[in-house]
Design an enzyme around this catalytic site. Structure first.
Site, PDB file in Angstrom:
ATOM      1  N   GLY A  92       0.925  -1.283  -0.131  1.00  0.00           N
ATOM      2  CA  GLY A  92       0.096  -0.076   0.033  1.00  0.00           C
ATOM      3  C   GLY A  92       0.895   1.259  -0.131  1.00  0.00           C
ATOM      4  N   CYS A  93       0.303   2.354  -0.684  1.00  0.00           N
ATOM      5  CA  CYS A  93       0.913   3.630  -0.634  1.00  0.00           C
ATOM      6  C   CYS A  93       1.498   3.961   0.734  1.00  0.00           C
ATOM      7  CB  CYS A  93       0.262   4.658  -1.280  1.00  0.00           C
ATOM      8  SG  CYS A  93      -1.511   4.948  -0.543  1.00  0.00           S
TER       9      CYS A  93
END
Lengths: 346, 346, 346, 346
Positions: free
Chosen positions: B149-150
């Site tokens: 995930g970012c």
């Protein structure tokens, strides 16, 4: 592999040249100059370059540019780089000047609009205006290329097919341009402060902007007769991008379809001009970081007013990308080398 | 040259995969899927791609992905792509999933935080968390890579050296992240409307954001013991970029210099992590469009609170760039292939 | 109707004072000073004021402020206005100083953090810290009010109820603030140039920002014991607004509901503090142009970490609005006079 | 004190009406309608209003508007509010309609451009176009005021003095307008998503925008003869503001000074039109949040092309502020009541 130097590397066109050249397989940066950053690594001036390039900035005078480069990009300010470029040319080097110093053929026009004496008049005749879509053959063998201004690039590409074909009136042309803030350069000043620009749109220098004679010179060259425009620049709170909305009187008997066909034919094979399909207008959002010039056209049929919209990234197709495109043409590299990346979206 | 397909190509991670892959010398895009744009050229979905790629979008079901690709990137939404990826893996293909579906090792944690049954539990053990700086060896031979995930990317890279060396307390960690709007995806919704975001800064989902268990899982893996964080995401009116400011208690006897040395050593040789020199803090401005993660560190010496700042482009190192980095590792290409461009500045 | 003067009217806090005072029924602007604009109408400095105010800027020295005003707002920079304010106070005038010069009770702390000698030490004991929610009674009769810093305002209001009630640990407090660019003032400088800020988020001055001792002084006053914080400011590409995300350890036995009740009670009757309902967090978007401080709270229950978010407009509640609120208290006007406008949305 | 209702209060013009009315000493909001928010307090729809107004939204049908208001503002969408307004007028109420439904005198023009039947044709003759600078006397006694469109406001005010005096050609007029995003309304849609707009400038609907016939109708009324314009709207990444750059052919014998004098005389005494001095051009930055229309003029003397630039806040002078100005005229309040605030700068 050629060795290239950048004089005046600490501005936005300098950093953009570096970004693009780092991705170019046929050119290697050999020298970077910046007076105020002399001695410092360029990555301290532009932290985006950390880990990608190690070169220090050097003082121009001590840099011995002519012996360390096959090509010099001058990103020095107007007037300031005039003699530097002149000396390099006289020493036999090839150069691409990103300033306005060698764009105007008539030194009196230059002196009037730029308020300074031209000290290299003898070179004006040899300098080639570096818009490959118009002057490709001349650029190929040029020793000195005058890289076009950001506003003129979008305006000239937007009108060239019409002017060439004599499909529009050459009087009454209006160029209404909206530019991002990087066009003003990396120079601190109150009007460019974030809170002064952000959330605002303003007109400035209408009818007195220096890019006016440059546009008219090149448009006249294409049309084969005098062209007079009204040019209105505007400042928009974005980093990059120029949208030009150009108004002209279409001659009778032509419609939008025929105009779009004219453009498609004129720009067929051009690597960096995209003629949008009918119904689409230009949006700078789709060219940021790329070397493209997008062109979308509408017609107000009641008055036969043709409205041409063009979008470029002012730092790429409007400056450093065009400079590298010129380099490719000058050195016989495929014209799109190092320049075919897609824009950054979003 | 490998053939790659992108399932769910019409979102922002899809377009960024395309942008980056067009610049990759060892991979060719063979298939793009998008249900709602099936039949349309991808360049009509993303006009930035005009002239650069001709492929149409296809419907996933009819696309016969497994026979036309050596690798599939799934940019489908959470849950929606779970069985698609499962089927591809079972058919023997290699895949990189950009959703959260295969990131959490514990299906119950997944089901609790994502509110949906996990239908491919048997694959969870085989999926490798795709952060090369931590799991490079496992990625090399992985068939299924769960792309991070970012938010976790910036948080984990920001703490890994400290957790690995047991230099900080594993409780009381705070991750305060500031994200650009593209992280929310290309989905219309009132809160993401321009006038609602612009000129505002807001906190959201504090203590309940889904990336919390993902960060804790990976941090625990590095630390060798449980880690508990307080995670606070914020929305910032920029297109791209995540700045994470991370607070933790430095064990006694360590100072800022020793911490910076620890980081330099830990990340020595890493192509995409830049440890900033003492006194410099992270700024997303310098990583936009690039695959870099910049790390700058400060110390509040009075309380021994260490403050680690990390900056990434959420669509590159936080998504599509990381995915291509993983592809490079999986297929034995030099890890930086197609990813070494400088950020777009300004 | 009182006569007010503004010393140093050409900055952003100056223009905001003017904007707000023009809407105030009990105060009339009698003098505006600005050295560099002396002689020019203030509407040429701030064209937003065209047609609304005719006053010229005057040179401070020649302005005879003390005889033309009942109250002076000093918006002069730190140090620069110290003696000006001192002289006015000694001449018997009332003054509100928007600089940091009279905020810190301990001159040594001032001299350490601001790097300059304090020349008006004798006034430090008489200056009242101008946060009406905390010091209303003292402000009422104060001759000299030290208007709070922008960051401290949001941080102190965010923690006051907890500190007052001893519900949190006074160590380990983290204040992570995100500020718009107008906080840096109307001074040209490369880092504040539009293209340098726009599309970026950066941390700066972590653990060394001058507002740290100011926050700690005031928080200690409320708590009745020493408070130590880690303060991390960030720059966000918006014109106005500060969002502060504050982390602290909630004592056992308290939950989010009881905290929200504590805040509602503490701020009951306060005209400019809005405690948001459970589930809502602060967003600067909703306070721009207004004098409100919005407070939204979340709890990470696993670690009992309380997360308080506060939003203010740095130029209003964080500077000029607070100054007028102080004026209202000092002169016995209803506290909300001239300040009850809604924020500008969108 | 009059009682006013707002039908369709949940959009941006609705919230701006509320913001301005809360500051109006002669009007009190008695009813707010919003179908999708019926039952909810308006402050939950616009958190900027928290603590300032307690009214709930009501369903229009059940709201009994005509018996609870002396004046109704209809901020309902085009077509949707047509019969609502019609019924109110027939019931004897006074109304100001912010939609386009009653702006065009010719129902066929309406039906052509808006693609819907006009069901209240009989009212078209009685509706007054609500631009006080042009139709003040008619507005005074009007029962139904059609509030002008945002683009037409800036365009008409920009040309009125010239058209009235027959100083320009009424053909060949170009209106190039740059608008902020709030003009598109509070409706989610992909093109208005933050990442799609931000950092971009685009042209749209050139030659086909619905405000074209509205401009031409009003300009023709002023000129006393047909006027034909080419209208080009553009979208700019700001929340508020419209800058219009207008090109027209100045008749021979006039110069810039005489034009500026013409404007100063024409707008002498107007509370909300500011004619900028020679050399200054319009900037939306200075009118945001205010009811001003700033006008700056340049001349391209070579071709006698006059360039008029006008700046308004599209939600104030371009919508809700103008509506309140109309209310003031209709009810005999001083025209500037509640509207004299300075713009928010920065």
């Amino acid at each position: 592999m050629i060795r290239v130097g950048i004089a005046g590397a600490s501005g936005y066109t300098g950093s953009e040249l570096i970004r693009l050249l780092l991705n170019h397989p046929e050119a290697a940066i050999s020298v970077l100059t910046s007076e105020k950053n002399a001695g410092a690594p360029i990555s301290s001036v532009f932290p985006s370059l950390l880990g990608l390039i190690d070169l220090p900035c050097e003082s121009l005078k001590k840099s011995d540019l002519e012996n360390r480069c096959d090509l010099i990009f001058s990103a020095l300010p107007h007037r300031e780089g005039m003699d530097v470029v002149g000396d390099l040319i006289k020493a036999g080097k090839r150069a691409i000047d990103l300033s306005a110093d060698f764009r105007l053929k008539d030194f009196q026009t230059y002196e009037k609009w730029y308020g300074a004496a031209h000290t290299q008049k003898d070179l004006l005749g040899r300098a080639v205006y570096g818009l490959p879509e118009i002057h490709r053959d001349l650029i190929r063998n040029a020793q000195l290329v005058a890289n076009p201004g950001c506003y003129p690039t979008g305006a000239i590409l937007g009108l060239a097919p019409l002017l060439k074909s004599d499909w529009i009136s050459t009087s009454g042309i209006v160029v209404d341009s909206k530019s991002g803030t990087s066009g003003a350069g990396r120079n601190a000043g109150l009007p460019l402060l974030f809170p002064e620009c952000n959330e605002g749109v303003k007109a400035y220098n209408i009818a007195v902007h220096r890019h006016t004679p440059e546009m008219e010179q090149e448009m006249a060259g294409i049309a084969g007769k005098e062209v007079m425009i009204t040019f209105s620049p505007h400042l928009i709170p974005v980093n990059r991008g120029i949208l030009s909305t150009i108004y002209c009187d279409l001659r009778e008997g032509k419609d939008l379809d025929s105009v779009l066909t004219l453009y498609s034919n004129f720009y067929a094979g051009e690597p960096f001009v995209r003629v949008l399909e009918k119904g689409s207008l230009a949006n700078t959002r789709y060219v940021l970081g790329s070397n493209f010039c997008d062109i979308g056209i509408a017609l107000e049929a009641r008055s036969n007013t043709l409205v041409v919209t063009t979008a470029i990234d002012n730092l790429v197709k409007g400056a450093s990308g065009a400079a590298i495109q010129n380099m490719n043409v000058m050195f016989g590299f495929p014209e799109g080398t190092g320049l075919k990346g897609a824009g950054l979206f979003p």
